[in-house]
Design a protein around this motif. Structure first.
Motif, PDB file in Angstrom:
ATOM      1  N   LEU A  65       0.826  -1.213   0.000  1.00  0.00           N
ATOM      2  CA  LEU A  65       0.000   0.000   0.000  1.00  0.00           C
ATOM      3  C   LEU A  65       0.856   1.256   0.000  1.00  0.00           C
ATOM      4  O   LEU A  65       0.431   2.311  -0.481  1.00  0.00           O
ATOM      5  N   TRP A  66       2.095   1.131   0.505  1.00  0.00           N
ATOM      6  CA  TRP A  66       2.999   2.283   0.491  1.00  0.00           C
ATOM      7  C   TRP A  66       3.324   2.736  -0.931  1.00  0.00           C
ATOM      8  O   TRP A  66       3.641   3.902  -1.163  1.00  0.00           O
ATOM      9  N   SER A  67       3.272   1.808  -1.875  1.00  0.00           N
ATOM     10  CA  SER A  67       3.527   2.179  -3.268  1.00  0.00           C
ATOM     11  C   SER A  67       2.459   3.131  -3.784  1.00  0.00           C
ATOM     12  O   SER A  67       2.685   3.888  -4.729  1.00  0.00           O
ATOM     13  N   VAL A  68       1.274   3.067  -3.174  1.00  0.00           N
ATOM     14  CA  VAL A  68       0.183   3.967  -3.538  1.00  0.00           C
ATOM     15  C   VAL A  68       0.238   5.242  -2.703  1.00  0.00           C
ATOM     16  O   VAL A  68       0.078   6.348  -3.228  1.00  0.00           O
ATOM     17  N   LEU A  69       0.500   5.099  -1.418  1.00  0.00           N
ATOM     18  CA  LEU A  69       0.473   6.248  -0.508  1.00  0.00           C
ATOM     19  C   LEU A  69       1.672   7.169  -0.687  1.00  0.00           C
ATOM     20  O   LEU A  69       1.538   8.391  -0.602  1.00  0.00           O
ATOM     21  N   ASN A  70       2.841   6.592  -0.941  1.00  0.00           N
ATOM     22  CA  ASN A  70       4.059   7.399  -0.984  1.00  0.00           C
ATOM     23  C   ASN A  70       4.009   8.521  -2.023  1.00  0.00           C
ATOM     24  O   ASN A  70       4.297   9.677  -1.706  1.00  0.00           O
ATOM     25  N   PRO A  71       3.653   8.227  -3.297  1.00  0.00           N
ATOM     26  CA  PRO A  71       3.580   9.335  -4.272  1.00  0.00           C
ATOM     27  C   PRO A  71       2.501  10.349  -3.928  1.00  0.00           C
ATOM     28  O   PRO A  71       2.663  11.545  -4.196  1.00  0.00           O
ATOM     29  N   LEU A  72       1.385   9.895  -3.332  1.00  0.00           N
ATOM     30  CA  LEU A  72       0.320  10.828  -2.957  1.00  0.00           C
ATOM     31  C   LEU A  72       0.778  11.769  -1.854  1.00  0.00           C
ATOM     32  O   LEU A  72       0.494  12.976  -1.883  1.00  0.00           O
ATOM     33  N   LEU A  73       1.494  11.236  -0.864  1.00  0.00           N
ATOM     34  CA  LEU A  73       1.989  12.080   0.229  1.00  0.00           C
ATOM     35  C   LEU A  73       3.016  13.084  -0.279  1.00  0.00           C
ATOM     36  O   LEU A  73       3.001  14.255   0.095  1.00  0.00           O
ATOM     37  N   TYR A  88       0.338  17.437 -12.535  1.00  0.00           N
ATOM     38  CA  TYR A  88       1.563  17.753 -13.288  1.00  0.00           C
ATOM     39  C   TYR A  88       2.778  17.206 -12.551  1.00  0.00           C
ATOM     40  O   TYR A  88       3.632  16.529 -13.139  1.00  0.00           O
ATOM     41  N   TYR A  89       2.834  17.491 -11.247  1.00  0.00           N
ATOM     42  CA  TYR A  89       3.966  17.033 -10.449  1.00  0.00           C
ATOM     43  C   TYR A  89       3.959  15.514 -10.308  1.00  0.00           C
ATOM     44  O   TYR A  89       5.001  14.861 -10.447  1.00  0.00           O
ATOM     45  N   LEU A  90       2.786  14.935 -10.040  1.00  0.00           N
ATOM     46  CA  LEU A  90       2.694  13.497  -9.819  1.00  0.00           C
ATOM     47  C   LEU A  90       3.105  12.713 -11.063  1.00  0.00           C
ATOM     48  O   LEU A  90       3.745  11.656 -10.958  1.00  0.00           O
ATOM     49  N   VAL A 110       6.951  -3.240 -10.890  1.00  0.00           N
ATOM     50  CA  VAL A 110       5.742  -3.690 -10.205  1.00  0.00           C
ATOM     51  C   VAL A 110       5.259  -2.612  -9.235  1.00  0.00           C
ATOM     52  O   VAL A 110       4.055  -2.305  -9.171  1.00  0.00           O
ATOM     53  N   ASN A 111       6.187  -2.029  -8.497  1.00  0.00           N
ATOM     54  CA  ASN A 111       5.812  -0.940  -7.586  1.00  0.00           C
ATOM     55  C   ASN A 111       5.260   0.262  -8.362  1.00  0.00           C
ATOM     56  O   ASN A 111       4.335   0.942  -7.897  1.00  0.00           O
ATOM     57  N   PHE A 112       5.832   0.518  -9.534  1.00  0.00           N
ATOM     58  CA  PHE A 112       5.354   1.595 -10.395  1.00  0.00           C
ATOM     59  C   PHE A 112       3.911   1.344 -10.822  1.00  0.00           C
ATOM     60  O   PHE A 112       3.074   2.258 -10.825  1.00  0.00           O
ATOM     61  N   LEU A 113       3.591   0.098 -11.153  1.00  0.00           N
ATOM     62  CA  LEU A 113       2.225  -0.243 -11.550  1.00  0.00           C
ATOM     63  C   LEU A 113       1.247  -0.011 -10.402  1.00  0.00           C
ATOM     64  O   LEU A 113       0.129   0.480 -10.622  1.00  0.00           O
ATOM     65  N   TYR A 114       1.646  -0.344  -9.188  1.00  0.00           N
ATOM     66  CA  TYR A 114       0.792  -0.065  -8.036  1.00  0.00           C
ATOM     67  C   TYR A 114       0.617   1.447  -7.851  1.00  0.00           C
ATOM     68  O   TYR A 114      -0.468   1.921  -7.488  1.00  0.00           O
ATOM     69  N   SER A 115       1.671   2.200  -8.097  1.00  0.00           N
ATOM     70  CA  SER A 115       1.591   3.656  -7.955  1.00  0.00           C
ATOM     71  C   SER A 115       0.616   4.269  -8.949  1.00  0.00           C
ATOM     72  O   SER A 115       0.035   5.332  -8.691  1.00  0.00           O
ATOM     73  N   LEU A 116       0.437   3.600 -10.084  1.00  0.00           N
ATOM     74  CA  LEU A 116      -0.502   4.115 -11.077  1.00  0.00           C
ATOM     75  C   LEU A 116      -1.935   4.130 -10.546  1.00  0.00           C
ATOM     76  O   LEU A 116      -2.775   4.876 -11.056  1.00  0.00           O
ATOM     77  N   ALA A 117      -2.212   3.321  -9.531  1.00  0.00           N
ATOM     78  CA  ALA A 117      -3.534   3.356  -8.898  1.00  0.00           C
ATOM     79  C   ALA A 117      -3.770   4.716  -8.258  1.00  0.00           C
ATOM     80  O   ALA A 117      -4.863   5.295  -8.365  1.00  0.00           O
ATOM     81  N   ALA A 118      -2.729   5.239  -7.596  1.00  0.00           N
ATOM     82  CA  ALA A 118      -2.818   6.570  -6.998  1.00  0.00           C
ATOM     83  C   ALA A 118      -2.995   7.625  -8.081  1.00  0.00           C
ATOM     84  O   ALA A 118      -3.764   8.592  -7.922  1.00  0.00           O
ATOM     85  N   TYR A 119      -2.314   7.426  -9.201  1.00  0.00           N
ATOM     86  CA  TYR A 119      -2.407   8.376 -10.309  1.00  0.00           C
ATOM     87  C   TYR A 119      -3.815   8.393 -10.897  1.00  0.00           C
ATOM     88  O   TYR A 119      -4.369   9.451 -11.206  1.00  0.00           O
ATOM     89  N   ALA A 120      -4.403   7.206 -11.030  1.00  0.00           N
ATOM     90  CA  ALA A 120      -5.769   7.111 -11.570  1.00  0.00           C
ATOM     91  C   ALA A 120      -6.757   7.847 -10.671  1.00  0.00           C
ATOM     92  O   ALA A 120      -7.675   8.522 -11.161  1.00  0.00           O
TER      93      ALA A 120
END
Length: 252
Positions: free
Chosen positions: A29-37, A60-62, A109-119
């Protein structure tokens, strides 16, 4: 571990993922939370400053952050892949290239999880995905190849010159500021803009922003640079790794 390259890589990736999140309660879940924070903090600092020149600044930044984070995670971890697995490399006959590859795949793989936050952020800011979004997987493919090629080179260098890790950290700091993660390129003098356009990572970021954030096709020159940097760095990395792997084993 079997000897088939894909099986070995899969096993190594599973091991890396397990080790990465073994002491974390939130786990992946940190892969999603980290870029958002990170986006929230930087947006509070810079949104007011760039409000007039950048619409939807958090997205833009994300966009830039996700590209940059994958690249740095992939290359930093691939750098130590051979040295970290010294005992395994010396005791078992395994495809040596699988070790840096497994680190890059883990970062992917972590990047793919981060895309959930981006979506989620695209939905929050009501940014629709247009046909140009179909180009994004192509950009990611060449980014993967670029990162893997650099990972191969760095993994060899690290065996012979351990201090490269500290030097690379300094290079990444400068590289980040030349990648326009949190500022608009248009605010810089034209000479500086020209310098940043030669930065391969910025081309990946600019291409991603065009096809996702702005809903338009990236310029042909940007796509050409992305393809050349990705394929070129991967090819160079493979050659360096292939020519150096026997000396690497002797050094280990």
């Amino acid at each position: 571990m079997g000897g088939h390259p894909y099986f070995v890589t899969g096993q190594l990736v599973a091991r890396e993922m397990k080790r990465k999140y073994s002491r974390s309660r939130l786990g992946i879940l940190w892969s999603v939370l980290n870029p958002l924070l990170s986006m929230a903090v930087l947006s509070m600092i810079f949104s007011a400053m760039f409000r007039k020149s950048i619409e939807d600044y958090p997205v833009y930044y994300l966009t830039g952050l996700l590209i940059w984070s994958f690249f740095t995670a992939a290359t930093n971890t691939a750098m130590t892949a051979l040295a970290d697995n010294q005992a395994l490399l010396l005791q078992v006959r395994l495809p040596r290239s699988g070790f840096p590859l497994s680190r890059v795949v883990t970062a992917f793989v972590n990047f793919l999880y981060s895309l959930a936050a981006y979506a989620v952020m695209l939905l929050v800011f009501r940014i629709p995905l247009r046909e140009s979004a179909l180009v994004f997987p192509v950009i990611v493919l060449f980014l993967f190849l670029f990162s893997l090629g650099m990972g191969y080179v760095l993994s060899v260098l690290y065996v012979f010159f351990g201090d490269i890790r500290h030097l690379y950290g300094v290079v990444l700091t400068l590289w980040m500021y030349l990648s326009a993660l949190f500022y608009p390129l248009e605010l810089l003098p034209r000479t500086m803009q020209a310098v940043i356009w030669q930065n391969p990572v910025y081309n990946f970021i600019a291409g991603a922003r065009d096809c996702l954030l702005y809903g338009r096709m990236p310029p042909a020159m940007v796509l050409l640079r992305i393809a050349l940097w990705g394929a070129g760095m991967y090819g160079a990395g493979r050659v360096v790794f292939w020519k150096s792997q026997n000396r690497v084993i002797q050094k280990l």
